[in-house]
Write a protein that holds these residues in place. Structure first.
Motif, PDB file in Angstrom:
ATOM      1  N   VAL A  94       0.872  -1.085  -0.027  1.00 17.97           N
ATOM      2  CA  VAL A  94      -0.069  -0.084   0.089  1.00 17.97           C
ATOM      3  C   VAL A  94       1.005   1.227   0.013  1.00 17.97           C
ATOM      4  N   ALA A  95       1.891   1.206   0.900  1.00 18.23           N
ATOM      5  CA  ALA A  95       2.888   2.321   0.901  1.00 18.23           C
ATOM      6  C   ALA A  95       3.413   2.589  -0.394  1.00 18.23           C
ATOM      7  N   LYS A  96       4.022   1.441  -1.123  1.00 19.94           N
ATOM      8  CA  LYS A  96       4.647   1.650  -2.313  1.00 19.94           C
ATOM      9  C   LYS A  96       3.872   1.993  -3.371  1.00 19.94           C
ATOM     10  N   ALA A  97       2.659   1.911  -3.191  1.00 23.08           N
ATOM     11  CA  ALA A  97       1.532   2.474  -4.168  1.00 23.08           C
ATOM     12  C   ALA A  97       1.205   3.768  -4.029  1.00 23.08           C
ATOM     13  N   GLY A  98       2.041   4.564  -3.136  1.00 25.08           N
ATOM     14  CA  GLY A  98       1.951   5.967  -3.085  1.00 25.08           C
ATOM     15  C   GLY A  98       0.923   6.525  -1.930  1.00 25.08           C
TER      16      GLY A  98
ATOM     17  N   ASN B  33       0.986 -18.474   0.408  1.00 29.31           N
ATOM     18  CA  ASN B  33       0.988 -18.344  -1.028  1.00 29.31           C
ATOM     19  C   ASN B  33      -0.206 -17.414  -1.416  1.00 29.31           C
ATOM     20  N   LEU B  34      -1.536 -18.029  -0.870  1.00 32.64           N
ATOM     21  CA  LEU B  34      -2.737 -17.242  -1.087  1.00 32.64           C
ATOM     22  C   LEU B  34      -2.626 -16.023  -0.547  1.00 32.64           C
ATOM     23  N   GLY B  35      -2.173 -15.538   0.526  1.00 32.95           N
ATOM     24  CA  GLY B  35      -2.043 -14.426   1.223  1.00 32.95           C
ATOM     25  C   GLY B  35      -1.157 -13.368   0.297  1.00 32.95           C
ATOM     26  N   LEU B  36      -0.014 -13.844  -0.333  1.00 31.86           N
ATOM     27  CA  LEU B  36       0.738 -13.089  -1.106  1.00 31.86           C
ATOM     28  C   LEU B  36       0.005 -12.498  -2.387  1.00 31.86           C
ATOM     29  N   ARG B  37      -0.813 -13.605  -3.106  1.00 35.11           N
ATOM     30  CA  ARG B  37      -1.555 -13.339  -4.166  1.00 35.11           C
ATOM     31  C   ARG B  37      -2.714 -12.150  -3.754  1.00 35.11           C
ATOM     32  N   ASP B  38      -3.243 -12.329  -2.408  1.00 31.33           N
ATOM     33  CA  ASP B  38      -4.169 -11.206  -1.902  1.00 31.33           C
ATOM     34  C   ASP B  38      -3.385  -9.910  -2.275  1.00 31.33           C
ATOM     35  N   VAL B  39      -2.190  -9.566  -1.638  1.00 36.24           N
ATOM     36  CA  VAL B  39      -1.209  -8.498  -1.440  1.00 36.24           C
ATOM     37  C   VAL B  39      -1.058  -8.124  -3.172  1.00 36.24           C
ATOM     38  N   ALA B  40      -0.757  -8.936  -4.025  1.00 36.79           N
ATOM     39  CA  ALA B  40      -0.586  -8.530  -5.309  1.00 36.79           C
ATOM     40  C   ALA B  40      -1.698  -7.962  -5.966  1.00 36.79           C
ATOM     41  N   ASP B  41      -2.966  -8.617  -5.848  1.00 35.72           N
ATOM     42  CA  ASP B  41      -4.092  -7.883  -6.398  1.00 35.72           C
ATOM     43  C   ASP B  41      -4.576  -6.783  -5.736  1.00 35.72           C
ATOM     44  N   LEU B  42      -4.218  -6.524  -4.366  1.00 37.51           N
ATOM     45  CA  LEU B  42      -4.480  -5.327  -3.842  1.00 37.51           C
ATOM     46  C   LEU B  42      -3.477  -4.182  -4.509  1.00 37.51           C
ATOM     47  N   ALA B  43      -2.321  -4.444  -4.705  1.00 35.10           N
ATOM     48  CA  ALA B  43      -1.326  -3.558  -5.431  1.00 35.10           C
ATOM     49  C   ALA B  43      -2.118  -3.161  -6.847  1.00 35.10           C
ATOM     50  N   GLU B  44      -2.594  -4.309  -7.463  1.00 37.29           N
ATOM     51  CA  GLU B  44      -3.064  -4.089  -9.048  1.00 37.29           C
ATOM     52  C   GLU B  44      -4.327  -2.961  -8.947  1.00 37.29           C
ATOM     53  N   ALA B  45      -5.121  -3.281  -7.623  1.00 31.19           N
ATOM     54  CA  ALA B  45      -6.329  -2.480  -7.582  1.00 31.19           C
ATOM     55  C   ALA B  45      -5.964  -1.171  -7.218  1.00 31.19           C
TER      56      ALA B  45
ATOM     57  N   ASP C  29     -14.808   8.660  -3.778  1.00 33.65           N
ATOM     58  CA  ASP C  29     -15.082   7.455  -3.506  1.00 33.65           C
ATOM     59  C   ASP C  29     -14.132   6.366  -4.083  1.00 33.65           C
ATOM     60  N   TRP C  30     -12.679   6.620  -4.057  1.00 34.53           N
ATOM     61  CA  TRP C  30     -11.751   5.696  -4.668  1.00 34.53           C
ATOM     62  C   TRP C  30     -11.484   4.538  -3.796  1.00 34.53           C
ATOM     63  N   ALA C  31     -11.853   4.789  -2.439  1.00 36.92           N
ATOM     64  CA  ALA C  31     -11.656   3.612  -1.453  1.00 36.92           C
ATOM     65  C   ALA C  31     -12.625   2.588  -1.669  1.00 36.92           C
ATOM     66  N   MET C  32     -13.848   2.895  -2.094  1.00 36.37           N
ATOM     67  CA  MET C  32     -14.891   2.156  -2.295  1.00 36.37           C
ATOM     68  C   MET C  32     -14.521   1.455  -3.580  1.00 36.37           C
ATOM     69  N   THR C  33     -14.036   2.076  -4.435  1.00 32.83           N
ATOM     70  CA  THR C  33     -13.674   1.520  -5.803  1.00 32.83           C
ATOM     71  C   THR C  33     -12.717   0.448  -5.641  1.00 32.83           C
ATOM     72  N   VAL C  34     -11.534   0.804  -4.872  1.00 31.43           N
ATOM     73  CA  VAL C  34     -10.622  -0.200  -4.629  1.00 31.43           C
ATOM     74  C   VAL C  34     -11.128  -1.422  -4.150  1.00 31.43           C
ATOM     75  N   SER C  35     -11.952  -1.359  -3.034  1.00 31.16           N
ATOM     76  CA  SER C  35     -12.658  -2.768  -2.157  1.00 31.16           C
ATOM     77  C   SER C  35     -13.399  -3.370  -3.104  1.00 31.16           C
ATOM     78  N   ALA C  36     -14.433  -2.850  -4.027  1.00 38.71           N
ATOM     79  CA  ALA C  36     -14.910  -3.637  -5.133  1.00 38.71           C
ATOM     80  C   ALA C  36     -14.158  -4.163  -6.091  1.00 38.71           C
ATOM     81  N   ASP C  37     -13.136  -3.590  -6.720  1.00 36.83           N
ATOM     82  CA  ASP C  37     -12.326  -4.112  -7.566  1.00 36.83           C
ATOM     83  C   ASP C  37     -11.414  -5.445  -7.097  1.00 36.83           C
ATOM     84  N   TYR C  38     -10.849  -5.244  -5.914  1.00 31.66           N
ATOM     85  CA  TYR C  38     -10.093  -6.081  -5.127  1.00 31.66           C
ATOM     86  C   TYR C  38     -10.920  -7.299  -4.906  1.00 31.66           C
ATOM     87  N   ALA C  39     -12.158  -7.313  -4.309  1.00 30.13           N
ATOM     88  CA  ALA C  39     -13.240  -8.278  -4.265  1.00 30.13           C
ATOM     89  C   ALA C  39     -13.473  -9.306  -5.689  1.00 30.13           C
TER      90      ALA C  39
END
Length: 387
Positions: free
Chosen positions: A24-28, A298-310, A320-330
């Motif tokens: 999250v921090a590396k995403a700015g 392994n699954l947890g790191l795939r979670d993190v990778a998808d969060l970074a993509e979102a 509403d950017w945070a709402m968008t992130v949570s929907a995209d991530y889900a």
């Protein structure tokens, strides 16, 4: 100036929480990481190559050989006395053009490395405190800390484990199941090394697995009925080592305890959705499995990778950017969580099944994996979490 304390608050100080805070921090985003002090994590994690490659891309690990032990082979031995037994099967990473399936890491060493990376990020603030409450605001969330202070942010990342406060507060539904089996784990010193081969002895109540940890050391994961494991542990070290020798068919010479053993109950947990209303769940907040098939972190790191993509794809100038992130991530996580959860559940049930049709299916499946190259390659892809 924003009225929020930060852009994001990450709750949970384990490996998944540390990896999420760094991503999250590396995403700015200005990020606060709530990581309460915890006892040393003496467990290990077998990370498959896709996970190791993510750690490298994310700057979390530079040289896996400096931190862990390569896993080059997987050997499966049917040690049951069932009417229909599966053949001994050996999987070798060279079959798919790899030097190793992955690497086995001590969790404490990975966590130390993650902390070192986190310390280099000016926009990441770590506090050794937990969260005690989460409250919805009009455009974000308020988090009450264990010292009574409050913080707020538009985005909350829950990485706070099976009993996740974050998950409960946002109302994300879970499906849970407790098993009668538990797992006993410890490190062993073997008289003969197992090299890079993870060896699984399959017994009626679960596998007895030795994972290479470098030199003559191996990480043991023994799954059995809880009362069997607790009785073995209570009998003292000599009795316990005798059972280890018997379970491992005395293939490795002398066996000595390298660390104390501990027993923990097994359960599964899954969520209907991994994100909602500006909240996302990673790691065991979203999924938990028995230690079968090396899927947990392994699954947890795939979670993190998808969060970074979102986060990379969202326009944070919108309110509403945070709402968008949570929907995209889900959406990104849905298929993987269902697929992996189904895989681990099927594997675990197949190991425990005593009915003759199930025995035949399990044995036939291993024969097919032993003899059919195409099917073996598919099994490699599924087991390694390739998408």
């Amino acid at each position: 100036m924003s009225r929020f304390s930060a852009d994001a608050i990450v709750v949970g100080g384990g490996l998944a929480g540390m990896a999420a805070a760094i991503a999250v921090a590396k995403a700015g985003l200005s990020t606060i990481h709530l990581a309460p002090t915890a006892p040393p994590d003496r467990r290990t994690s077998a990370l498959m190559m896709p996970s190791v490659e993510y750690l490298r891309r994310a700057g979390l690990v530079e040289s896996p050989e400096a931190l862990g032990q390569a896993l080059t082979q997987i050997r499966i031995i049917d040690a049951t006395r069932r009417l229909i037994r599966a053949p001994e099967t050996l999987f070798d990473a060279t079959e798919i053009g790899l030097a190793a399936f992955g690497w086995n890491f001590a969790n404490s060493r990975l966590l130390e490395r993650f902390h070192a990376v986190a310390a280099t990020l000016a926009n990441l603030q770590t506090r050794p405190l937990g969260a005690t409450a989460l409250q919805r605001l009009d455009d974000g969330w308020s988090v009450t800390l264990s010292d009574g202070t409050t913080l707020s942010a538009p985005l909350i990342v829950g990485a706070d484990g099976k009993k996740s406060l974050v998950r409960s507060a946002v109302g994300l539904r879970t499906s849970e199941r407790q098993f009668s089996q538990s797992a006993l784990v410890c490190d062993l010193e073997l008289g003969r090394p197992i090299g890079g081969t993870s060896i699984e002895f399959h017994y009626p109540q679960g596998p007895f697995t030795l994972v290479p940890a470098g030199g003559n050391r191996a990480n043991l994961v023994w799954i059995d009925d809880a009362d069997v494991l607790l009785a073995a542990q209570a009998g003292g070290e000599a009795q316990l080592l005798g059972q280890f020798a018997e379970k491992s068919q005395r293939l490795f010479g002398s066996i000595a305890m390298a660390t104390p053993s501990f027993v923990f109950p097994l359960s599964t947990l899954s969520v209907a959705s991994a994100g909602l209303d500006g909240v996302v769940l990673t790691g065991e907040s979203a999924h938990a499995f028995p230690p079968i098939g090396a899927q947990g972190l392994n699954l947890g790191l795939r979670d993190v990778a998808d969060l970074a993509e979102a986060l990379a794809g969202v326009d944070r100038s919108k309110p509403d950017w945070a709402m968008t992130v949570s929907a995209d991530y889900a959406s990104r996580r849905a298929a993987d969580l269902v697929r992996t959860g189904g895989l681990v559940d099927t594997l675990f049930r197949s190991l425990l099944a005593d009915m003759i049709p199930a025995q035949a299916l399990r044995a036939g499946g291993l024969w097919a994996l032993k003899l059919a190259p195409g099917l073996r390659r598919q099994a490699f892809d599924v087991g390694m979490g390739r998408r």
